[in-house]
Design a protein around this motif. Structure first.
Motif, PDB file in Angstrom:
ATOM      1  N   ALA A 175       0.742  -1.346  -0.147  1.00  0.00           N
ATOM      2  CA  ALA A 175       0.240  -0.270  -0.176  1.00  0.00           C
ATOM      3  C   ALA A 175       1.101   1.248   0.026  1.00  0.00           C
ATOM      4  CB  ALA A 175      -0.795   0.161   1.038  1.00  0.00           C
ATOM      5  N   ARG A 176       1.830   1.434   0.641  1.00  0.00           N
ATOM      6  CA  ARG A 176       2.528   2.120   1.033  1.00  0.00           C
ATOM      7  C   ARG A 176       3.796   2.763  -0.101  1.00  0.00           C
ATOM      8  NH1 ARG A 176       2.428   4.471   5.695  1.00  0.00           N
ATOM      9  NH2 ARG A 176       1.766   3.243   7.224  1.00  0.00           N
ATOM     10  N   GLU A 177       4.180   1.628  -1.359  1.00  0.00           N
ATOM     11  CA  GLU A 177       4.400   1.836  -2.683  1.00  0.00           C
ATOM     12  C   GLU A 177       3.848   2.204  -2.921  1.00  0.00           C
ATOM     13  OE1 GLU A 177       6.045  -2.117  -2.982  1.00  0.00           O
ATOM     14  OE2 GLU A 177       8.039  -1.860  -1.894  1.00  0.00           O
ATOM     15  N   VAL A 178       2.894   2.050  -3.626  1.00  0.00           N
ATOM     16  CA  VAL A 178       1.624   1.805  -4.367  1.00  0.00           C
ATOM     17  C   VAL A 178       1.114   4.202  -3.716  1.00  0.00           C
ATOM     18  CG1 VAL A 178      -0.881   2.563  -5.247  1.00  0.00           C
ATOM     19  CG2 VAL A 178       0.268   0.171  -5.055  1.00  0.00           C
ATOM     20  N   VAL A 179       0.882   4.059  -2.833  1.00  0.00           N
ATOM     21  CA  VAL A 179       0.738   5.766  -2.520  1.00  0.00           C
ATOM     22  C   VAL A 179       1.587   6.582  -3.140  1.00  0.00           C
ATOM     23  CG1 VAL A 179       0.341   7.381  -0.906  1.00  0.00           C
ATOM     24  CG2 VAL A 179      -1.199   4.933  -0.615  1.00  0.00           C
ATOM     25  N   TYR A 188       1.466  10.976  -4.045  1.00  0.00           N
ATOM     26  CA  TYR A 188       1.868  11.151  -2.873  1.00  0.00           C
ATOM     27  C   TYR A 188       2.640  10.832  -1.699  1.00  0.00           C
ATOM     28  CZ  TYR A 188      -3.578  11.763  -4.104  1.00  0.00           C
ATOM     29  OH  TYR A 188      -4.022  12.419  -4.798  1.00  0.00           O
ATOM     30  N   ASP A 189       3.696  11.927  -2.343  1.00  0.00           N
ATOM     31  CA  ASP A 189       5.660  11.518  -1.407  1.00  0.00           C
ATOM     32  C   ASP A 189       5.736  12.216  -0.511  1.00  0.00           C
ATOM     33  OD1 ASP A 189       5.591  13.107  -3.239  1.00  0.00           O
ATOM     34  OD2 ASP A 189       6.970  11.759  -4.352  1.00  0.00           O
ATOM     35  N   HIS A 190       4.463  13.421  -0.116  1.00  0.00           N
ATOM     36  CA  HIS A 190       5.215  14.108   0.827  1.00  0.00           C
ATOM     37  C   HIS A 190       3.825  15.440   1.585  1.00  0.00           C
ATOM     38  CE1 HIS A 190       4.593  18.094  -1.871  1.00  0.00           C
ATOM     39  NE2 HIS A 190       5.004  17.074  -3.322  1.00  0.00           N
ATOM     40  N   GLU A 191       4.600  15.307   2.937  1.00  0.00           N
ATOM     41  CA  GLU A 191       3.540  15.548   3.538  1.00  0.00           C
ATOM     42  C   GLU A 191       2.717  17.297   3.253  1.00  0.00           C
ATOM     43  OE1 GLU A 191       5.969  16.973   7.640  1.00  0.00           O
ATOM     44  OE2 GLU A 191       6.532  18.026   6.470  1.00  0.00           O
ATOM     45  N   ASP A 192       3.184  18.183   2.487  1.00  0.00           N
ATOM     46  CA  ASP A 192       2.464  18.659   2.040  1.00  0.00           C
ATOM     47  C   ASP A 192       1.150  18.370   1.019  1.00  0.00           C
ATOM     48  OD1 ASP A 192       4.678  20.882   2.540  1.00  0.00           O
ATOM     49  OD2 ASP A 192       5.017  21.220   0.737  1.00  0.00           O
ATOM     50  N   LEU A 193       1.075  17.215   0.594  1.00  0.00           N
ATOM     51  CA  LEU A 193       0.027  16.879   0.116  1.00  0.00           C
ATOM     52  C   LEU A 193      -1.285  16.309   1.290  1.00  0.00           C
ATOM     53  CD1 LEU A 193       1.202  15.063  -2.583  1.00  0.00           C
ATOM     54  CD2 LEU A 193      -0.193  16.605  -2.897  1.00  0.00           C
ATOM     55  N   LYS A 194      -0.899  16.677   2.422  1.00  0.00           N
ATOM     56  CA  LYS A 194      -1.430  16.100   3.791  1.00  0.00           C
ATOM     57  C   LYS A 194      -1.948  14.477   3.784  1.00  0.00           C
ATOM     58  CE  LYS A 194      -2.995  20.662   4.483  1.00  0.00           C
ATOM     59  NZ  LYS A 194      -2.225  20.773   5.484  1.00  0.00           N
ATOM     60  N   PHE A 195      -1.826  13.840   2.676  1.00  0.00           N
ATOM     61  CA  PHE A 195      -2.962  12.339   2.592  1.00  0.00           C
ATOM     62  C   PHE A 195      -0.490  11.899   2.245  1.00  0.00           C
ATOM     63  CE2 PHE A 195      -2.857   8.705   0.011  1.00  0.00           C
ATOM     64  CZ  PHE A 195      -3.767   7.651   1.055  1.00  0.00           C
ATOM     65  N   ASP A 215       4.641   8.039   3.660  1.00  0.00           N
ATOM     66  CA  ASP A 215       4.638   7.617   4.960  1.00  0.00           C
ATOM     67  C   ASP A 215       3.734   8.090   6.339  1.00  0.00           C
ATOM     68  OD1 ASP A 215       7.063   6.848   5.068  1.00  0.00           O
ATOM     69  OD2 ASP A 215       8.300   8.022   5.264  1.00  0.00           O
ATOM     70  N   SER A 216       2.795   8.448   6.177  1.00  0.00           N
ATOM     71  CA  SER A 216       1.981   9.330   7.160  1.00  0.00           C
ATOM     72  C   SER A 216       0.688   8.438   8.204  1.00  0.00           C
ATOM     73  CB  SER A 216       1.860  10.974   7.164  1.00  0.00           C
ATOM     74  OG  SER A 216       0.735  10.635   6.028  1.00  0.00           O
ATOM     75  N   PHE A 217       0.553   7.793   6.815  1.00  0.00           N
ATOM     76  CA  PHE A 217      -0.733   7.147   7.188  1.00  0.00           C
ATOM     77  C   PHE A 217      -1.059   5.767   7.646  1.00  0.00           C
ATOM     78  CE2 PHE A 217      -0.089   5.169   2.870  1.00  0.00           C
ATOM     79  CZ  PHE A 217      -0.730   3.517   2.677  1.00  0.00           C
ATOM     80  N   GLU A 218      -2.208   5.797   8.760  1.00  0.00           N
ATOM     81  CA  GLU A 218      -2.779   4.220   9.200  1.00  0.00           C
ATOM     82  C   GLU A 218      -2.834   3.605   8.289  1.00  0.00           C
ATOM     83  OE1 GLU A 218      -5.189   3.119  13.386  1.00  0.00           O
ATOM     84  OE2 GLU A 218      -5.512   4.800  12.092  1.00  0.00           O
TER      85      GLU A 218
END
Length: 399
Positions: free
Chosen positions: A75-79, A84-91, A94-97
């Motif tokens: 899932a993380r690799e797909v995202v 969706y690879d930096h925190e400015d996108l808010k998702f 590296d961040s999601f549960e």
């Protein structure tokens, strides 16, 4: 034969790989790819849900070597690959549960689908239902023009975004193309809509850039006119997008996945399902048959419906509709398909013929964005049976 409205405007939409629902489809199909790579006999029904800071998987998976498959990592690799690879996108990756509620397939279903285990000897369909395949001689893809062009726009915008030619583009976007048909043929594009997530940049610049790109993509079709209208980010601003702004679910873009609303749809989604599920495999095979009928010149448009009962290999029905464009009677084309001499609609035969358990040069995750039809990388897009169809129909007519 069915009647069609020969003079009309038809509209279809596409969504990008960064759309929340498509994020889910790609994760589900990436899990499927991993299972089939580990065990081609895998049974997979993987659902995905995304929301703000959350990715959740649920469903049923039976796979030898399942313990070696890290679905969270997938899932993380797909995202990340989507962008969706930096925190400015808010998702971002590296961040999601991450939550998983995946478990084994019901033995009641398994015995009907596994060869020799159910009431019937042959491998049966994984579920009941009806599936449709469609083709039309409107473009090289043999697809309806509105959906084909909507996909083309977003494929080009994805390339521009990932190559950073426009560094303000973000992953989430939609396109929509309206086409005027005259005498049943595409005449011109009446309207183009693009809604694209961006950084906080002036709307005039976004509109100027994206209209220019749209014209470059669509000009070669010869369908643009001076009166063609363009709507880019018509709300005025589209900065917050993706799973941060909207939740997503697997299987919620079934019209984008197929023919853009042209023809019929049985209601079954594709992504996250192994090919024992006829929702997927029989829809692919119906497209294969319909495309070959059109490629053979036997019809200008063709829709095929096939229906199954769970656990039963033989299709309950096959129906052919050429919308009044067939060179022979629809019933004759139907008889050719029902004979099984050229196309064998039994689930096990479909899986074997299209090599759906061991994809070669393609992946299910690739099919989960920009449509499952109209791209030659997939085996169900071949037109290798067109000559066989022409010969079979000729023999039938001459009898």
């Amino acid at each position: 034969m069915s009647k069609i409205n020969v003079d009309h405007v038809f509209t279809s939409e596409s969504v990008s790989e960064g759309h929340p629902d498509k994020v889910c489809d790609q994760i589900s199909d990436a899990v499927l790819d991993a299972c089939l790579a580990k065990d081609p006999a895998s049974r997979v029904a993987c659902e995905t849900m995304v929301a703000h800071d959350l990715v959740a998987n649920s469903g049923e998976i039976t796979c030898s070597g399942w313990e070696d498959i890290d679905t969270e990592k997938i899932a993380r690799e797909v995202v990340k690959k989507i962008g969706y690879d930096h925190e400015d996108l808010k998702f971002w990756h590296d961040s999601f549960e991450y939550i998983s509620r995946l478990h084994g397939q019901s033995p009641d279903i398994s015995q009907g689908v596994s060869e020799g285990e159910g009431l019937f000897k042959d491998q049966g369909a994984g579920d009941q239902g009806m599936m449709f395949g469609y083709a039309a001689n409107e473009n090289p893809e043999l697809m309806p023009t509105p959906i084909a062009l909507s996909h083309r726009l977003l494929l080009e915008l994805e390339s521009i975004r990932k190559n950073k030619k426009l560094d303000y583009l973000r992953p989430d976007s939609k396109s929509q193309v309206s086409v005027k048909y005259t005498d049943g043929k595409p005449d011109y594009i009446t309207c183009v809509v693009i809604s694209h997530q961006t950084d906080d940049v002036p709307l005039d610049k976004v509109r100027r850039d994206l209209v220019e790109i749209a014209k470059e993509v669509l000009e070669p079709t010869g369908l643009l006119r001076n009166e063609t209208e363009y709507f880019v980010n018509p709300t005025g601003k589209f900065c917050l997008g993706g799973p941060y702004a909207d939740a997503g679910l697997t299987g919620r873009k079934i019209i984008v996945d197929t023919y853009g609303g042209v023809g019929s749809h049985g209601g079954g989604a594709f992504s996250g399902k192994d090919p024992s599920k006829v929702d997927r495999s029989a829809a692919y095979y119906s497209r294969y048959a319909a495309k070959n009928i059109v490629a053979a010149g036997l019809a200008e448009k063709c829709e095929i419906q096939v229906a199954y009962a769970i656990g039963v290999a033989r299709p309950l029905s096959i129906n052919v509709d050429t919308y009044g464009t067939g060179k022979v009677e629809d019933s004759q084309l139907q008889s050719v398909l029902e004979s099984g001499s050229i196309f064998d609609f039994r689930p096990a035969a479909i899986v074997q013929e299209l090599n759906l358990l061991k994809p070669d040069g393609w992946s299910y995750a690739q099919s989960a964005k920009y449509g499952h039809f109209g791209r030659d990388i997939f085996p169900w897009e071949k037109t290798d049976k067109a000559e066989d169809l022409k010969n079979a129909v000729k023999e039938m007519v001459n009898v």
